[in-house]
Structures are given as C-alpha cells and as structure tokens.
Design an enzyme around this catalytic site. Structure first.
Site, mmCIF file in Angstrom:
data_model
loop_
_atom_site.group_PDB
_atom_site.id
_atom_site.type_symbol
_atom_site.label_atom_id
_atom_site.label_comp_id
_atom_site.label_asym_id
_atom_site.label_seq_id
_atom_site.Cartn_x
_atom_site.Cartn_y
_atom_site.Cartn_z
ATOM 1 N N LYS A 31 0.815 -1.184 0.000
ATOM 2 C CA LYS A 31 0.000 0.000 0.000
ATOM 3 C C LYS A 31 0.864 1.255 0.000
ATOM 4 O O LYS A 31 0.423 2.326 -0.388
ATOM 5 C CB LYS A 31 -0.884 0.060 1.244
ATOM 6 C CG LYS A 31 -1.841 -1.066 1.439
ATOM 7 C CD LYS A 31 -2.592 -0.891 2.757
ATOM 8 C CE LYS A 31 -3.446 -2.112 3.023
ATOM 9 N NZ LYS A 31 -4.041 -2.057 4.364
ATOM 10 N N GLY A 32 2.080 1.124 0.436
ATOM 11 C CA GLY A 32 2.932 2.283 0.669
ATOM 12 C C GLY A 32 3.202 3.159 -0.529
ATOM 13 O O GLY A 32 3.346 4.375 -0.395
ATOM 14 N N GLU A 60 8.403 2.396 -5.879
ATOM 15 C CA GLU A 60 8.389 2.063 -4.460
ATOM 16 C C GLU A 60 8.409 3.313 -3.607
ATOM 17 O O GLU A 60 8.912 4.351 -4.039
ATOM 18 C CB GLU A 60 9.627 1.224 -4.102
ATOM 19 C CG GLU A 60 9.431 -0.270 -4.225
ATOM 20 C CD GLU A 60 8.704 -0.880 -3.027
ATOM 21 O OE1 GLU A 60 7.860 -0.200 -2.414
ATOM 22 O OE2 GLU A 60 8.964 -2.033 -2.722
ATOM 23 N N ASP A 61 7.892 3.188 -2.393
ATOM 24 C CA ASP A 61 7.989 4.267 -1.428
ATOM 25 C C ASP A 61 9.331 4.225 -0.720
ATOM 26 O O ASP A 61 9.993 5.239 -0.553
ATOM 27 C CB ASP A 61 6.840 4.216 -0.419
ATOM 28 C CG ASP A 61 6.693 2.857 0.263
ATOM 29 O OD1 ASP A 61 7.306 1.862 -0.181
ATOM 30 O OD2 ASP A 61 5.936 2.776 1.253
ATOM 31 N N ASP A 96 14.371 -0.854 2.137
ATOM 32 C CA ASP A 96 15.246 -1.036 3.304
ATOM 33 C C ASP A 96 16.097 -2.278 3.113
ATOM 34 O O ASP A 96 17.187 -2.179 2.604
ATOM 35 C CB ASP A 96 14.480 -0.974 4.628
ATOM 36 C CG ASP A 96 13.209 -1.792 4.647
ATOM 37 O OD1 ASP A 96 13.122 -2.827 3.959
ATOM 38 O OD2 ASP A 96 12.292 -1.412 5.382
ATOM 39 N N LYS A 137 17.219 3.188 2.375
ATOM 40 C CA LYS A 137 18.029 3.119 3.596
ATOM 41 C C LYS A 137 19.270 2.278 3.297
ATOM 42 O O LYS A 137 19.257 1.069 3.481
ATOM 43 C CB LYS A 137 17.251 2.460 4.735
ATOM 44 C CG LYS A 137 16.051 3.218 5.203
ATOM 45 C CD LYS A 137 15.379 2.442 6.341
ATOM 46 C CE LYS A 137 14.169 3.136 6.858
ATOM 47 N NZ LYS A 137 13.531 2.353 7.946
ATOM 48 N N PHE A 181 12.935 4.241 11.596
ATOM 49 C CA PHE A 181 11.559 3.976 11.214
ATOM 50 C C PHE A 181 10.887 5.298 10.870
ATOM 51 O O PHE A 181 10.879 6.221 11.677
ATOM 52 C CB PHE A 181 10.805 3.268 12.350
ATOM 53 C CG PHE A 181 9.445 2.809 11.932
ATOM 54 C CD1 PHE A 181 9.290 1.651 11.199
ATOM 55 C CD2 PHE A 181 8.328 3.557 12.250
ATOM 56 C CE1 PHE A 181 8.032 1.233 10.789
ATOM 57 C CE2 PHE A 181 7.060 3.145 11.851
ATOM 58 C CZ PHE A 181 6.910 1.982 11.121
ATOM 59 N N VAL A 182 10.366 5.395 9.656
ATOM 60 C CA VAL A 182 9.751 6.639 9.195
ATOM 61 C C VAL A 182 8.299 6.414 8.795
ATOM 62 O O VAL A 182 7.900 5.303 8.429
ATOM 63 C CB VAL A 182 10.542 7.262 8.014
ATOM 64 C CG1 VAL A 182 11.906 7.734 8.458
ATOM 65 C CG2 VAL A 182 10.665 6.285 6.853
ATOM 66 N N ASP A 229 3.466 3.853 6.920
ATOM 67 C CA ASP A 229 2.555 3.833 8.056
ATOM 68 C C ASP A 229 3.171 3.264 9.321
ATOM 69 O O ASP A 229 4.233 2.638 9.297
ATOM 70 C CB ASP A 229 1.322 2.997 7.713
ATOM 71 C CG ASP A 229 1.609 1.496 7.723
ATOM 72 O OD1 ASP A 229 0.974 0.773 8.506
ATOM 73 O OD2 ASP A 229 2.481 1.044 6.952
ATOM 74 N N ARG A 262 -0.103 7.389 6.923
ATOM 75 C CA ARG A 262 0.160 7.313 5.481
ATOM 76 C C ARG A 262 -0.162 8.638 4.780
ATOM 77 O O ARG A 262 0.455 8.992 3.795
ATOM 78 C CB ARG A 262 -0.677 6.212 4.818
ATOM 79 C CG ARG A 262 -0.255 4.810 5.136
ATOM 80 C CD ARG A 262 -1.035 3.823 4.249
ATOM 81 N NE ARG A 262 -0.941 2.464 4.718
ATOM 82 C CZ ARG A 262 0.077 1.639 4.484
ATOM 83 N NH1 ARG A 262 1.107 2.060 3.787
ATOM 84 N NH2 ARG A 262 0.054 0.407 4.943
#
Length: 186
Positions: A47-48, A103-104, A107, A135, A156-157, A163, A169
């Site tokens: 969903k990101g 992609e959002d 990592d 990252k 963590f963002v 989210d 979001r």
C-alpha cells in the site's frame, strides 16, 4: 484527524512536502529522458507506494499505464520470514514490456529482489526501480535501483504512504515518530 495531535506524534520531519514534490518532478524528468519513445508500465507496490505512484504518474508528461502488486514476507511478525506471499498480482501481461517498479522505500531489499526476479522471469523487456526513499545501511540484498529520491538513515519513518499501524500514510511529509507513540501502543 487533529493536526496538533499529528504534529505532536512526530519527533522530526526528515523530508518536507516541498522537497518530496521537487524530487518527484526530478525523478519524472529522468524517466522521461530515459524512456523517450518507449512505453513504460508503472508497477506500484501496495500500500505504501500509492502516494508516490500518484504524484509520480502525474509528473510524467506522457501517457502511462499503471498496475499494482501486493506481497508479504512478514506473516504476522515484524521480521521478514524470507518467504514471499503474493497478495495481489499484476493484471497486465508484461511480456516484452518495459517495467518500472515504483516504491515508497527500500530497506533490506529482500522482497524487492524477489519481485524483480519474478517480473524478469515473465519476459519483461526491462525491469527498473524508482524509489522515493532508500536506507543504504539496512540493505541485506543488493538491488540495482536506477532512480532514488533520498537516501535516509536506518530509522523507522512514516508519512507519504509509510505507516505505523496503518496510520500516518496521509502525511504530506516524511518523519520519525515521537517515542510516546510507541509507548502508547504497548
């Protein structure tokens, strides 16, 4: 949604809305140049990537097709199981197509490396990746990423599609959560 509450929930804003939008336009210009005269299928990862995909597609000065995938490698935990489960597959035949995964955030790269291999095995002419965030310190599986918006620390963002417990979001920026948010959840 109470804006004061949300502001209170963020420890820091890492990337502002203006910075995000400028970077999206810059990435779109690079894609325009690289895919000049070629059709490209944008594949968003749910969903990101919804926010990135929407703004990125609108920044392109061309007709584009979009499709979506959703997968999970986490099961019910917070650490990747290493086994990818497809939740939503492509609706489009990608044989002979130029595919750009949108992609959002990247990592570890584990699930994304699986997705790239999967799309290539379906006969795509090319498979490239465009991500808003990466990252570098978190990478466990090297993945070739052609278009990168911002390299960020291994924190963590949330925001702009990212989210925490399905919240945040819709923030227009990317930021880190304040410690009280985590302690309230436990």
């Amino acid at each position: 949604m109470d804006p004061d509450q949300i502001d209170h929930d963020l420890k820091a804003v890492l990337i502002s809305e203006d910075q995000i939008q400028a970077k999206i336009r810059e990435l779109a210009a690079a894609v325009e140049k690289d895919y000049d005269g070629r059709d490209v299928l944008l594949v968003g990862v749910l969903k990101g990537a919804v926010m990135v995909m929407a703004d990125f597609a609108r920044a392109l000065d061309r007709h584009v097709e979009m499709d979506w995938v959703a997968y999970s490698s986490y099961g019910s935990g917070t650490q990747s199981s290493g086994v990818v489960r497809i939740l939503k597959d492509l609706d489009t035949d990608i044989t002979g197509r130029d595919v750009l995964i949108v992609e959002d955030i990247i990592d570890t790269g584990l699930t994304l490396s699986w997705l790239v291999a999967n799309l290539r095995s379906r006969g795509a002419a090319s498979v490239e990746i465009c991500t808003l965030l990466r990252k570098p310190e978190a990478v466990k599986m090297a993945v070739s990423v052609k278009y990168v918006g911002f390299d960020i620390p291994d924190e963590f963002v949330v925001g702009y599609g990212l989210d925490y417990g399905e919240k945040y979001r819709n923030l227009r920026c990317v930021g880190t959560l304040a410690p009280h948010v985590y302690s309230d959840a436990g």
